[in-house]
Design a protein around this motif. Structure first.
Motif, PDB file in Angstrom:
ATOM      1  N   LEU A 180     -33.518 -77.027   3.869  1.00 63.70           N
ATOM      2  CA  LEU A 180     -34.819 -76.753   4.474  1.00 63.70           C
ATOM      3  C   LEU A 180     -34.857 -75.322   5.001  1.00 63.70           C
ATOM      4  O   LEU A 180     -33.817 -74.726   5.292  1.00 63.70           O
ATOM      5  CB  LEU A 180     -35.082 -77.732   5.616  1.00 63.70           C
ATOM      6  N   SER A 181     -36.064 -74.767   5.148  1.00 61.38           N
ATOM      7  CA  SER A 181     -36.182 -73.403   5.631  1.00 61.38           C
ATOM      8  C   SER A 181     -37.329 -73.290   6.620  1.00 61.38           C
ATOM      9  O   SER A 181     -38.245 -74.117   6.653  1.00 61.38           O
ATOM     10  CB  SER A 181     -36.418 -72.434   4.459  1.00 61.38           C
ATOM     11  N   GLY A 182     -37.270 -72.210   7.453  1.00 57.75           N
ATOM     12  CA  GLY A 182     -38.344 -71.895   8.379  1.00 57.75           C
ATOM     13  C   GLY A 182     -38.712 -73.066   9.264  1.00 57.75           C
ATOM     14  O   GLY A 182     -37.870 -73.819   9.750  1.00 57.75           O
TER      15      GLY A 182
ATOM     16  N   ASN B 186     -29.094 -84.712  11.451  1.00 56.07           N
ATOM     17  CA  ASN B 186     -29.405 -84.421  10.051  1.00 56.07           C
ATOM     18  C   ASN B 186     -29.733 -82.950   9.799  1.00 56.07           C
ATOM     19  O   ASN B 186     -29.475 -82.426   8.720  1.00 56.07           O
ATOM     20  CB  ASN B 186     -30.583 -85.285   9.595  1.00 56.07           C
ATOM     21  N   GLU B 187     -30.304 -82.255  10.816  1.00 54.06           N
ATOM     22  CA  GLU B 187     -30.854 -80.932  10.538  1.00 54.06           C
ATOM     23  C   GLU B 187     -30.198 -79.778  11.305  1.00 54.06           C
ATOM     24  O   GLU B 187     -30.630 -78.634  11.175  1.00 54.06           O
ATOM     25  CB  GLU B 187     -32.366 -80.921  10.819  1.00 54.06           C
ATOM     26  N   HIS B 188     -29.129 -80.054  12.084  1.00 48.14           N
ATOM     27  CA  HIS B 188     -28.573 -78.954  12.870  1.00 48.14           C
ATOM     28  C   HIS B 188     -27.729 -77.991  12.043  1.00 48.14           C
ATOM     29  O   HIS B 188     -27.269 -76.968  12.570  1.00 48.14           O
ATOM     30  CB  HIS B 188     -27.752 -79.507  14.052  1.00 48.14           C
ATOM     31  N   HIS B 189     -27.513 -78.280  10.747  1.00 54.41           N
ATOM     32  CA  HIS B 189     -26.816 -77.335   9.858  1.00 54.41           C
ATOM     33  C   HIS B 189     -27.762 -76.693   8.842  1.00 54.41           C
ATOM     34  O   HIS B 189     -27.302 -76.020   7.922  1.00 54.41           O
ATOM     35  CB  HIS B 189     -25.655 -78.038   9.141  1.00 54.41           C
TER      36      HIS B 189
ATOM     37  N   GLY C 246     -33.076 -71.135   4.432  1.00 59.64           N
ATOM     38  CA  GLY C 246     -32.969 -72.196   3.421  1.00 59.64           C
ATOM     39  C   GLY C 246     -31.603 -72.361   2.806  1.00 59.64           C
ATOM     40  O   GLY C 246     -31.431 -73.143   1.874  1.00 59.64           O
ATOM     41  N   SER C 247     -30.576 -71.651   3.326  1.00 57.65           N
ATOM     42  CA  SER C 247     -29.233 -71.733   2.723  1.00 57.65           C
ATOM     43  C   SER C 247     -28.346 -72.785   3.380  1.00 57.65           C
ATOM     44  O   SER C 247     -27.166 -72.865   3.079  1.00 57.65           O
ATOM     45  CB  SER C 247     -28.540 -70.364   2.824  1.00 57.65           C
TER      46      SER C 247
ATOM     47  N   ALA D 202     -33.456 -64.696  11.779  1.00 55.58           N
ATOM     48  CA  ALA D 202     -34.312 -64.932  10.607  1.00 55.58           C
ATOM     49  C   ALA D 202     -33.497 -65.183   9.335  1.00 55.58           C
ATOM     50  O   ALA D 202     -34.039 -65.235   8.245  1.00 55.58           O
ATOM     51  CB  ALA D 202     -35.287 -63.774  10.376  1.00 55.58           C
ATOM     52  N   LYS D 203     -32.191 -65.354   9.469  1.00 55.72           N
ATOM     53  CA  LYS D 203     -31.348 -65.769   8.341  1.00 55.72           C
ATOM     54  C   LYS D 203     -30.841 -67.186   8.634  1.00 55.72           C
ATOM     55  O   LYS D 203     -31.245 -68.141   8.019  1.00 55.72           O
ATOM     56  CB  LYS D 203     -30.169 -64.809   8.142  1.00 55.72           C
ATOM     57  N   HIS D 204     -29.922 -67.244   9.584  1.00 47.90           N
ATOM     58  CA  HIS D 204     -29.404 -68.557  10.005  1.00 47.90           C
ATOM     59  C   HIS D 204     -30.339 -69.198  11.046  1.00 47.90           C
ATOM     60  O   HIS D 204     -30.648 -70.386  10.978  1.00 47.90           O
ATOM     61  CB  HIS D 204     -28.008 -68.373  10.593  1.00 47.90           C
TER      62      HIS D 204
END
Length: 525
Positions: free
Chosen positions: A451-453, A436-439, A444-445, A496-498
């Protein structure tokens, strides 16, 4: 019951259950392969009908009988190719071993009905082509006749124009002007019987007012030329109606194809969920059998203290071995399903192995304990399991996706999560988070939730970096592998972006270890 019989029956039961699990895995892989073949055949059917439609359009523009015959030959080739694809479904209707457990997916009621529509629509295409072919034959002959008659009409009209201009008779001049006006209306604008009759009536009026033998000839030529133009217009109208009819058929085909693809994706998802539940249920039975067996052994074997200790040790060893086998079976099922997801997008088995190793290395240096890091290694191969529900035409497209295709492709993260989230097994729960979260991206983009950080689970952040590192360095259907320098520059830019900046630092601090893993598990060609 004798304890030896209990042990014997227990082991027989466990052997049967392990065999069933192996059989289920075999059926899953076979069925997914069959489903993909059916989906490809359906896509080929629609594509073939699109080609036949294009040929229909081209046929209305041919200028000679030779060209027309060539178009017919091409259309017959398309018909034969369509029939060859149609035979695939007949071949699938012959029962095989898997059909004892699961029916072929195209025998689903909704899918079979829409397939029948596709086959019927192909007959419509054949009928329309035959009609257009006949009309085009007539049209070509009429154009030949028009090219002979029209120059004669033009010549006589100019001669009459010259004579009437010299008369300086206003009434006759006006009558001839009407003739010229309706010649344009009949030949170039309306091209219908009504306008032709008006043109002929104006010539009759001129004939009654101005005696010239050319007018009778002109009337005869005009009648012939006008009739040809009217007939040509009627043929074009008929061809247009037939082509519009086929456009409706093609639009219907696309709708049917889309609905079939959605149904197959839905059935495949349900099938995989059912398989997971079945495997987990069978593994639970093995656990229960082991517990009952241990209890029976403990309660019923009357041995000395030393013998009891020895038997207990033997029993514990057996239980550990069985537990290890169960764990290994679970890991193998997870890894196999992850490999299935990757193989659908033409990825090698070593891709998931490398991602697993990278993930464990990152987890350890990030601070996760050995057990959790090892579990992440086992769960990470499932990151793209949702791809099993993505259509092949999108999944293996050799170029960039359009917006609609990208939207469909991005659903694979949530699809993978939906497949796995219902399990209470720690390994599968972890795999659900990874899928669910590997992309998601640090800034946050990403998707599916943006999701972010540190709101992104550490499992997702680790797998994201491991997956991207391996994907960039590997050939894909839509790109060539990047060199290391380009990959490293990209990681520095995306810190700190991707990606989690701490994970980027870990990656570069231990770069030699990552490169060693890549070398040890490189793809073999």
């Amino acid at each position: 019951m004798n304890i030896k019989k209990i042990v014997k029956l227990s082991f027989i039961m466990m052997a049967i259950i392990i065999f069933i699990i192996t059989l289920i895995n075999t059926i899953v892989i076979y069925q997914i392969k069959e489903n993909n073949q059916i989906k490809q055949a359906i896509s080929d059917l629609v594509a073939m009908q699109d080609k036949m439609n294009e040929l229909l359009k081209d046929t209305t523009n041919v200028k000679s009988i030779e060209e027309l015959k060539k178009k017919k030959e091409d259309f017959l080739k398309f018909e034969l190719e369509f029939e060859d694809i149609e035979k695939i479904f007949s071949a699938k209707d012959k029962n095989d071993f898997v059909d004892l457990f699961i029916l072929d997916i195209h025998e689903n009621k909704n899918i079979s009905i829409k397939l029948e529509f596709l086959f019927e629509n192909e007959k419509q295409l054949e009928y329309v082509f035959d009609e257009i072919y006949k009309l085009q034959e007539i049209k070509i002959e009429l154009i030949k006749d028009f090219n002979i008659a029209y120059p004669l009409e033009n010549k006589i009209r100019k001669e009459l124009d010259s004579k009437i201009a010299s008369l300086k008779d206003y009434e006759i001049f006006k009558l001839f002007s009407d003739v010229e006006y309706y010649s344009k209306e009949a030949l170039y604008q309306y091209k219908d019987k009504k306008t032709l009759d008006k043109w002929l009536s104006k010539i009759e009026l001129l004939k009654n007012s101005y005696k010239d033998e050319n007018i009778s000839n002109y009337l005869e030529v005009v009648n012939k030329v006008g009739s040809i133009v009217v007939e040509l217009k009627n043929i074009e109208n008929k061809e247009l109606l037939l082509r519009n009819k086929i456009l409706d058929v093609i639009d219907q085909n696309k709708i049917y194809s889309s609905e079939i693809q959605k149904t197959i994706a839905y059935l495949t998802g349900n099938f995989i969920n059912f398989t997971y539940i079945s495997v987990l249920f069978l593994l639970s039975i093995i656990m229960i059998v082991i517990v009952v067996l241990g209890y029976k052994v403990y309660k019923n074997v009357g041995l000395s203290v030393d013998e009891i200790e020895m038997k207990i040790q033997d029993g514990l060893t057996e239980i550990r071995n069985l537990n290890q086998e169960i764990e290994n079976t679970q890991k193998e099922v997870v890894f196999t399903m992850g490999a299935i997801g990757e193989s659908r997008s033409k990825e090698t088995g070593n891709h998931v192995k490398r991602v697993a190793e990278y993930s464990k290395l990152l987890a350890i240096y990030y601070g996760l304990d050995e057990k959790e890091a090892e579990m992440l290694k086992q769960a990470s191969p499932m990151h793209d399991i949702g791809k099993v529900a993505i259509p092949d035409a999108i999944l293996n497209k050799p170029g960039r996706f359009d917006d609609k295709e990208r939207e469909i492709m991005n659903t694979h993260a949530n699809l993978g999560y939906e497949m796995l989230k219902h399990s209470n097994r720690p390994l599968l729960k972890m795999a659900a988070i990874v899928a669910n979260e590997h992309h998601e991206k640090w800034n946050g983009s990403g998707y599916p939730k943006g999701l972010s950080g540190e709101n992104i689970h550490i499992y997702g952040r680790i797998t994201a970096l491991a997956d991207v590192f391996d994907a960039l360095g590997s050939d894909r259907v839509y790109k060539k592998a990047w060199n290391d320098e380009k990959i490293f520059n990209f990681f520095k830019e995306e810190k700190a972006k991707h990606f989690d900046p701490k994970l980027i630092d870990i990656f570069f601090e231990h770069l030699d270890e990552f490169l060693k893993i890549r070398e040890n598990f490189k793809d073999e060609f």
